[in-house]
Design a protein around this motif. Sequence first.
Motif: not given
Length: 177
Positions: A83-94
Motif C-alpha cells: 500500500a505504501a508503494a502504491q501511495i508513493r507511485e500515486e504521489a509521484r503521478a500526482d
Amino acid sequence: MNYAAGDSTGIIIPVWSEVIVGTIAFALLCFVLMKFVFPKMEETFKARVDAIEGGIERANKAQEEANALLEQYRQQLAEARTAAAQIREEARADAHGIRADILAKAEEDRDRILTAGRDQLAANRQQLIRELRGEIGELSVELAGRIVGESLADQARQSGTVERFLNDLDAEPAGRA
C-alpha cells in the motif's frame, strides 16, 4: 547379647519374639506407607507429570499461536508495504500532473505577459510615432520657412506640407525594402 546368660541363641540367629515384633512393625510400616504415603506420592507425581505435560502442551499451543500471529503480522506488513508503494507511485503521478499543470499555467502567464508587453510596446510605438510626426512637422515647417524665407503661417498649407513630407519619408523606406 545374652551370650553371657547362657542362651543357646547366637549372634547370628535372632530371638523369635524380636523377629515377630520386627515383622509386624515392618508389615505395619509397609501397610501405612502403601495405604497413605505412596498414594499421596503417586498423586503428587501425577500432578507434576500433568503439570509438566500440560505446560509443554500449553507452550506448544502458545508457540503455534505466536507463529500464527507472526505470520499474520508479516502478511499485514507486506500489505502495508504494498500500500505504501502504491501511495508513493500515486504521489509521484500526482506530482508529475501538478508539475505539468504549473508549467502549463506558467507558459500561459508568460504568453499573456509577452502579448501584453507587445501590445504595450506597439501602443507606445504608435504614440511615439505620432509625437515624432508632430515634432518633425513643426521642425520641418520651421526649417522650410527659414529656407524659403517666408512664414508658413497658414495652418492648412502647413498641415499639407507636413503630411506630404512624412508620406514621402514613409514611402522611401518601403521602396528600399
